[in-house]
Design a protein around this motif. Structure first.
Motif, PDB file in Angstrom:
ATOM      1  N   GLY A 292     -37.066 -36.608  41.339  1.00 17.45           N
ATOM      2  CA  GLY A 292     -37.017 -37.591  42.428  1.00 17.45           C
ATOM      3  C   GLY A 292     -35.631 -37.837  42.988  1.00 17.45           C
ATOM      4  N   ASN A 293     -34.738 -36.862  42.836  1.00 18.40           N
ATOM      5  CA  ASN A 293     -33.386 -37.046  43.363  1.00 18.40           C
ATOM      6  C   ASN A 293     -33.226 -36.411  44.742  1.00 18.40           C
ATOM      7  OD1 ASN A 293     -31.301 -38.420  41.487  1.00 18.40           O
ATOM      8  ND2 ASN A 293     -32.673 -37.287  40.114  1.00 18.40           N
ATOM      9  N   ASP A 294     -32.207 -36.872  45.443  1.00 16.03           N
ATOM     10  CA  ASP A 294     -31.969 -36.458  46.828  1.00 16.03           C
ATOM     11  C   ASP A 294     -31.214 -35.119  46.833  1.00 16.03           C
ATOM     12  OD1 ASP A 294     -30.970 -36.092  49.372  1.00 16.03           O
ATOM     13  OD2 ASP A 294     -30.367 -38.168  49.660  1.00 16.03           O
ATOM     14  N   PHE A 295     -31.980 -34.031  46.975  1.00 17.31           N
ATOM     15  CA  PHE A 295     -31.344 -32.705  46.856  1.00 17.31           C
ATOM     16  C   PHE A 295     -30.445 -32.390  48.048  1.00 17.31           C
ATOM     17  CE2 PHE A 295     -34.064 -30.352  49.792  1.00 17.31           C
ATOM     18  CZ  PHE A 295     -35.191 -31.153  49.845  1.00 17.31           C
ATOM     19  N   ARG A 296     -30.675 -33.040  49.192  1.00 14.96           N
ATOM     20  CA  ARG A 296     -29.793 -32.779  50.355  1.00 14.96           C
ATOM     21  C   ARG A 296     -28.394 -33.328  50.069  1.00 14.96           C
ATOM     22  NH1 ARG A 296     -34.356 -34.898  49.882  1.00 14.96           N
ATOM     23  NH2 ARG A 296     -33.807 -36.767  51.031  1.00 14.96           N
ATOM     24  N   ALA A 297     -28.348 -34.514  49.484  1.00 20.07           N
ATOM     25  CA  ALA A 297     -27.050 -35.111  49.138  1.00 20.07           C
ATOM     26  C   ALA A 297     -26.340 -34.235  48.104  1.00 20.07           C
ATOM     27  CB  ALA A 297     -27.261 -36.513  48.582  1.00 20.07           C
ATOM     28  N   ILE A 298     -27.121 -33.753  47.145  1.00 17.88           N
ATOM     29  CA  ILE A 298     -26.539 -32.925  46.076  1.00 17.88           C
ATOM     30  C   ILE A 298     -25.993 -31.628  46.661  1.00 17.88           C
ATOM     31  CG2 ILE A 298     -27.145 -31.614  43.997  1.00 17.88           C
ATOM     32  CD1 ILE A 298     -29.258 -33.875  43.496  1.00 17.88           C
ATOM     33  N   GLU A 299     -26.795 -30.989  47.515  1.00 15.25           N
ATOM     34  CA  GLU A 299     -26.369 -29.738  48.163  1.00 15.25           C
ATOM     35  C   GLU A 299     -25.057 -29.955  48.935  1.00 15.25           C
ATOM     36  OE1 GLU A 299     -27.506 -26.569  48.756  1.00 15.25           O
ATOM     37  OE2 GLU A 299     -29.387 -26.562  47.652  1.00 15.25           O
ATOM     38  N   ALA A 300     -25.046 -31.002  49.770  1.00 13.30           N
ATOM     39  CA  ALA A 300     -23.867 -31.238  50.616  1.00 13.30           C
ATOM     40  C   ALA A 300     -22.629 -31.440  49.738  1.00 13.30           C
ATOM     41  CB  ALA A 300     -24.108 -32.454  51.512  1.00 13.30           C
ATOM     42  N   GLY A 301     -22.779 -32.251  48.696  1.00 11.95           N
ATOM     43  CA  GLY A 301     -21.639 -32.553  47.819  1.00 11.95           C
ATOM     44  C   GLY A 301     -21.161 -31.340  47.058  1.00 11.95           C
ATOM     45  N   ILE A 302     -22.110 -30.556  46.575  1.00 11.15           N
ATOM     46  CA  ILE A 302     -21.727 -29.392  45.756  1.00 11.15           C
ATOM     47  C   ILE A 302     -21.026 -28.335  46.617  1.00 11.15           C
ATOM     48  CG2 ILE A 302     -22.676 -27.404  44.511  1.00 11.15           C
ATOM     49  CD1 ILE A 302     -24.429 -29.239  42.958  1.00 11.15           C
ATOM     50  N   HIS A 303     -21.558 -28.086  47.812  1.00 14.36           N
ATOM     51  CA  HIS A 303     -20.923 -27.044  48.634  1.00 14.36           C
ATOM     52  C   HIS A 303     -19.539 -27.473  49.111  1.00 14.36           C
ATOM     53  CE1 HIS A 303     -24.251 -24.409  48.244  1.00 14.36           C
ATOM     54  NE2 HIS A 303     -25.090 -25.320  48.680  1.00 14.36           N
ATOM     55  N   ALA A 304     -19.374 -28.772  49.365  1.00 16.19           N
ATOM     56  CA  ALA A 304     -18.032 -29.248  49.730  1.00 16.19           C
ATOM     57  C   ALA A 304     -17.082 -29.033  48.552  1.00 16.19           C
ATOM     58  CB  ALA A 304     -18.085 -30.727  50.110  1.00 16.19           C
ATOM     59  N   TYR A 305     -17.599 -29.276  47.342  1.00 16.70           N
ATOM     60  CA  TYR A 305     -16.770 -29.100  46.143  1.00 16.70           C
ATOM     61  C   TYR A 305     -16.398 -27.627  45.953  1.00 16.70           C
ATOM     62  CZ  TYR A 305     -15.157 -29.902  41.364  1.00 16.70           C
ATOM     63  OH  TYR A 305     -14.395 -29.990  40.222  1.00 16.70           O
ATOM     64  N   ALA A 306     -17.321 -26.750  46.327  1.00 15.64           N
ATOM     65  CA  ALA A 306     -17.045 -25.313  46.213  1.00 15.64           C
ATOM     66  C   ALA A 306     -15.902 -24.898  47.136  1.00 15.64           C
ATOM     67  CB  ALA A 306     -18.308 -24.502  46.526  1.00 15.64           C
ATOM     68  N   SER A 307     -15.600 -25.744  48.119  1.00 17.25           N
ATOM     69  CA  SER A 307     -14.510 -25.433  49.066  1.00 17.25           C
ATOM     70  C   SER A 307     -13.269 -26.280  48.812  1.00 17.25           C
ATOM     71  CB  SER A 307     -14.960 -25.715  50.504  1.00 17.25           C
ATOM     72  OG  SER A 307     -16.217 -25.183  50.749  1.00 17.25           O
ATOM     73  N   LYS A 308     -13.221 -26.942  47.668  1.00 16.80           N
ATOM     74  CA  LYS A 308     -12.152 -27.937  47.477  1.00 16.80           C
ATOM     75  C   LYS A 308     -10.740 -27.337  47.509  1.00 16.80           C
ATOM     76  CE  LYS A 308     -12.085 -28.256  42.388  1.00 16.80           C
ATOM     77  NZ  LYS A 308     -12.284 -26.819  42.200  1.00 16.80           N
TER      78      LYS A 308
END
Ligand code: MEV
Length: 440
Positions: A292-308
């Motif tokens: 029941g978690n918000d996978f769009r938020a997770i996706e956005a955050g993770i991909h931004a982190y991949a570009s840190k």
């Protein structure tokens, strides 16, 4: 051809279906039947699902599956995952079993802080606004107490609040940056409510500040919103074992060396990194949806982190040191185990139950381990047999279903393709031949 309508949301569900079916489909009864076919007979359950969203017409099924045999931090898990891609669960389960035998996954939350921002414009004196912020800071925190008191009882709440000068980026642009610990909630609603209160107090309480003259109208609040970039809500998962042990298990002489090079390529090359990380997200999203978690938020955050570091890179890393193979992942994961739909959706409740009703930290650790397992399986196939062999074997049933084969044709095809290459053409011609031979 798209049609326009006013007040669609005010129509009843039946009226909405009729409007869609009659205006968009030549065969309106079929469209209505398909939409209604997925309704649940339990009216209360159906109403619950209808009310998750606006303008609901029907339910959209995705497989709810289990990947068993995960050993994470010495605890055994069977992991609920929701995903439609046919090979993902098999891949996760295979990797879980292999690493179960090699000591399992070690997973650890590094930090758990989330951020929200009030973005505002103030074109007056920088010293005045800084001094106003220092004056108002404790009042801002105090004014959120009705919202934060329950969270504080659970050990969370506002952790820090600071003013950030962004005027070099845009004229008059400042942020009030607020960091939060939301304990077991993902916390977006909680954070947004706090931010909206903070922005109101910040703008409306200038009168009490006597050091400089700042009027409410001098402060233009642009917006107040949680950030889905959560680099301080981090979890790390890893597996490790002796190089010879893994080479032997995988029955491949230089398996570990080739694996490390494959990960290195995803660290160097963005085209590869995106696909590599997509494989990781196969696992992470599937657990996020099941719980029941918000996978769009997770996706956005993770991909931004991949570009840190200024370049999009692999989220996982592999190395061999002193004869030990080590494979790890470090990702930001703002997950919740309370709030949202976690205590509403019956399958989400069941999924969390299966995981022993974890705290958010434990769910972060589980999810990171699944992402790593998924990545391991994909790389394992890529550097050995190639991805298509396993992938297409799993996809065979989908191809057969799309050809509308009978159950006995399906059985023959599954048997035949055990040792044959699966692709659309080969399956189509096998079925055509089979049907011809059955006619004789
Ligand atoms: C397919 O869903 C995911 C993979 O492409 C991931 C990868 O290439 O690492 C197999």
């Amino acid at each position: 051809m798209s049609k326009e309508i006013n007040g669609f949301s005010k129509l009843s569900k039946e009226e909405k279906i009729n409007w869609i079916a009659d205006n968009f489909f030549t065969n309106s009864p079929t469209a209505k039947r398909i939409l209604k076919q997925y309704w649940n007979e339990d009216e209360k359950l159906q109403k619950l699902h209808d009310e998750f969203s606006e303008n609901t017409l029907s339910n959209f099924y995705l497989p709810f599956s289990i990947a068993p045999n995960f050993l994470i931090n010495e605890k055994k898990y069977s992991i609920p995952m929701v995903i439609e891609e046919s090979s993902v669960i098999a891949a996760a389960s295979k990797s879980a079993k292999l690493w179960f035998d090699l000591g399992g996954f070690k997973s650890k939350v590094i930090s758990k802080i989330k951020t929200g921002q009030v973005h505002f414009i103030y074109t007056g004196d920088e010293v005045a606004i800084t001094s106003y912020f220092n004056y108002i800071k404790s009042i801002l925190i105090q004014d959120t107490k009705t919202i934060t008191s329950n969270m504080e009882k659970r050990g969370g709440g506002i952790v820090d609040i600071s003013l950030i000068d962004k005027t070099l980026d845009m004229k008059g642009y400042y942020q009030i940056n607020v960091s939060f610990d939301t304990i077991d909630a993902m916390g977006a609603n909680f954070i947004n409510s706090c931010l909206e209160q903070i922005s109101k107090s910040f703008r409306n309480k200038t009168d009490g500040f006597k050091e400089f003259i700042i009027k409410s109208n001098d402060i233009k609040i642009i917006m107040s919103i949680v950030s889905n970039y959560v680099p301080d809500c981090l979890v790390k998962a890893e597996v490790s074992c002796k190089v010879e042990e893994l080479n032997k298990k995988e029955d491949f002489n230089d398996f570990c060396g080739k694996f490390v090079q494959a990960v290195k390529i995803a660290e160097l090359d963005t085209y590869r990194a995106v696909t590599h990380n997509k494989g990781i997200m196969n696992g992470i999203d599937a657990v996020a949806i099941a719980t029941g978690n918000d996978f769009r938020a997770i996706e956005a955050g993770i991909h931004a982190y991949a570009s840190k570091d200024g370049k999009y890179k692999s989220l996982s890393h592999a190395k061999i040191e002193k004869g030990i193979f080590c494979f790890s992942i470090e990702i930001p994961l703002a997950l919740g185990t309370i709030g949202g739909i976690t205590n509403l959706h019956p399958l989400v409740k069941l999924a969390l139950n299966m995981l022993d009703n974890p705290k958010a930290e434990e769910l972060m650790e589980i999810t990171a381990a699944v992402g790593l397992a998924q990545n391991y399986s994909a790389l394992r196939s890529l550097i050995t047999s190639g991805i298509q062999q396993g992938h297409m074997k799993m996809h065979l049933i989908n191809i057969l279903n799309s050809l509308e084969v009978s159950e006995s044709e399906k059985r023959s095809a599954v048997e035949y393709f055990k040792d044959e290459i699966v692709n659309n053409n080969n399956v189509q011609s096998f079925i055509t031949k089979l049907r011809k031979s059955n006619e004789i």
